[in-house]
Every structure is written in C-alpha cells, then in structure tokens.
Design a protein around this motif. Sequence first.
Motif, PDB file in Angstrom:
ATOM      1  N   GLN B   6       2.380  15.760  14.961  1.00  0.00           N
ATOM      2  CA  GLN B   6       2.089  16.001  13.552  1.00  0.00           C
ATOM      3  C   GLN B   6       3.362  15.905  12.723  1.00  0.00           C
ATOM      4  O   GLN B   6       4.425  16.378  13.135  1.00  0.00           O
ATOM      5  N   ILE B  20       0.002  14.691   1.794  1.00  0.00           N
ATOM      6  CA  ILE B  20      -0.423  13.838   2.908  1.00  0.00           C
ATOM      7  C   ILE B  20       0.243  14.328   4.191  1.00  0.00           C
ATOM      8  O   ILE B  20       1.472  14.455   4.252  1.00  0.00           O
ATOM      9  N   ASN B  22       0.223  13.705   8.453  1.00  0.00           N
ATOM     10  CA  ASN B  22      -0.160  12.696   9.434  1.00  0.00           C
ATOM     11  C   ASN B  22      -0.155  13.234  10.854  1.00  0.00           C
ATOM     12  O   ASN B  22       0.663  14.087  11.198  1.00  0.00           O
ATOM     13  N   CYS B  23      -1.065  12.695  11.656  1.00  0.00           N
ATOM     14  CA  CYS B  23      -1.106  13.049  13.074  1.00  0.00           C
ATOM     15  C   CYS B  23      -1.343  11.798  13.908  1.00  0.00           C
ATOM     16  O   CYS B  23      -2.022  10.877  13.457  1.00  0.00           O
ATOM     17  N   ALA B  24      -0.788  11.818  15.117  1.00  0.00           N
ATOM     18  CA  ALA B  24      -0.960  10.702  16.034  1.00  0.00           C
ATOM     19  C   ALA B  24      -1.279  11.243  17.416  1.00  0.00           C
ATOM     20  O   ALA B  24      -0.825  12.329  17.785  1.00  0.00           O
ATOM     21  N   SER B  65      -8.520  10.534   6.790  1.00  0.00           N
ATOM     22  CA  SER B  65      -8.550   9.107   7.066  1.00  0.00           C
ATOM     23  C   SER B  65      -8.259   8.918   8.548  1.00  0.00           C
ATOM     24  O   SER B  65      -7.344   9.539   9.086  1.00  0.00           O
ATOM     25  N   GLN B  72      -4.284   7.205  14.910  1.00  0.00           N
ATOM     26  CA  GLN B  72      -3.682   8.067  13.911  1.00  0.00           C
ATOM     27  C   GLN B  72      -4.761   8.590  12.980  1.00  0.00           C
ATOM     28  O   GLN B  72      -5.780   7.931  12.745  1.00  0.00           O
ATOM     29  N   SER B  74      -5.063  11.273   9.279  1.00  0.00           N
ATOM     30  CA  SER B  74      -4.284  11.971   8.268  1.00  0.00           C
ATOM     31  C   SER B  74      -5.182  12.795   7.356  1.00  0.00           C
ATOM     32  O   SER B  74      -6.371  12.517   7.209  1.00  0.00           O
ATOM     33  N   HIS B  76      -5.459  14.160   3.468  1.00  0.00           N
ATOM     34  CA  HIS B  76      -5.010  13.998   2.093  1.00  0.00           C
ATOM     35  C   HIS B  76      -5.604  15.137   1.263  1.00  0.00           C
ATOM     36  O   HIS B  76      -6.827  15.353   1.315  1.00  0.00           O
ATOM     37  N   CYS B  90      -3.438  19.834  12.575  1.00  0.00           N
ATOM     38  CA  CYS B  90      -4.424  18.887  13.073  1.00  0.00           C
ATOM     39  C   CYS B  90      -4.684  19.233  14.536  1.00  0.00           C
ATOM     40  O   CYS B  90      -3.892  19.924  15.177  1.00  0.00           O
TER      41      CYS B  90
END
Lengths: 113, 113
Positions: B6, B20, B22-24, B65, B72, B74, B76, B90
């Motif tokens: 994250q 925003i 993000n996570c992967a 998203s 990935q 994310s 928002h 996440c």
Amino acid sequence: GAGVSQSPSNKVTEKGKDVELRCDPISGHTALYWYRQSLGQGLEFLIYFQGNSAPDKSGLPSDRFSAERTGGSVSTLTIQRTQQEDSAVYLCASSQGPSYEQYFGPGTRLTVT
Amino acid sequence: QQQVKQSPQSLIVQKGGISIINCAYENTAFDYFPWYQQFPGKGPALLIAIRPDVSEKKEGRFTISFNKSAKQFSLHIMDSQPGDSATYFCAAALSGGYNKLIFGAGTRLAVHP
C-alpha cells in the motif's frame, strides 16, 4: 443492533504473565476472526472460527497463543507467558458467514512491561 | 505472494481535493478487495469493497478502481473533507470460502481545511 464488543479495552501486564482477551461478536454471526495490529502496522490475521471450530489457526505467532470459542458466540484469545513483542492492539471481527463482510470491534490494547 | 503493498504511507490533501491511495498484490487467487477506514482508538470500519469481475465501484464520494491485469487497485476520495482524516487500509482475501483478510500497511490521511 449492538456491534462487536471486546474487553478489556486496555490491558497492562508484566512480562511472563498470562492474559485473556474477550470478544463478543454480533449476534447471529457464525464467523469470527482475530487480528493483531502492531504500532504503525497493518492488521495481521491470527485465527478464524466458523462456529466453535477453528479451521485456520495459521496466523498464531507461537504456541503461547491460543483461542477458543464457545456456544458459537464468545471467543477468548489467551496469551501465555507474555513477551514485550506481544504488545499490540488485538482486534476481533465477526461476519454473518465465512464469505460475508467483516465487522470489527474496538480492539484491546495490550501493553507488556 | 501473500503481501498487499500500500502507498503512500501518509497523505495530506486540502479540503475539496481528491485523495488517492494505491495498493498492489501478487496472488491472483485473491478475489475480494475491501477498503477499511480506521479512526484513532476505533476498530476498522468497512468502507467499500470490490470483486475482480468489475473495474470500478462507486459509493458516494468513494470509488475503487481495479486493474486486474496490473494487479492493482486504488481508492479515490472525491471532495475530501476534514472528517475523512483517518487511516485507510486496503485488504485482499483469498478464495476458498472465507475472507481471511491480508491487509496493507495503511495510509494516514490528513485533510486540511
């Protein structure tokens, strides 16, 4: 209705003592989870109960940790011979079934001195 | 393969701006991706969740998203408000019948007025 409750909210214990943490899930929720949240870290899965059985204990960090659930409701997480690295917030979550959304309790903050 | 990464670790946004996070992930067996919001002293609360068969899900000011090919996803937050200031996590769950959540490390969001 009432949410997940946990007790105590805070617990300070001396190194080497045993502690018991309690979780009361939402009424009717069959699945129950324990997680650990160390300072500034994400949540770490400990154990999952479906009813009274624990099909996944893979997250318990050592044999000093154990948990049980009785009557398909209340669960107790026991930590024996506590160590300073056990200091964390222990969170309990329950869900209506194993694949449903999890609802978390407020956690028990454990401090081992 | 079990990790969820994250970013960012912390985020400062002005009121009205877009936040925003993000996570992967690596494990393609993950099939449930929730976001949790946590206020100080409280347990995480489910904010919004998505499954990999859709690329976007919106609930009010919150949108997930999801990019399956890139592994990935994310969050928002539109029109960010000071009341959104919290830590966001996440998570991902493995398929197999129950939601053993693997959490990211969290993002501390501060929305300045």
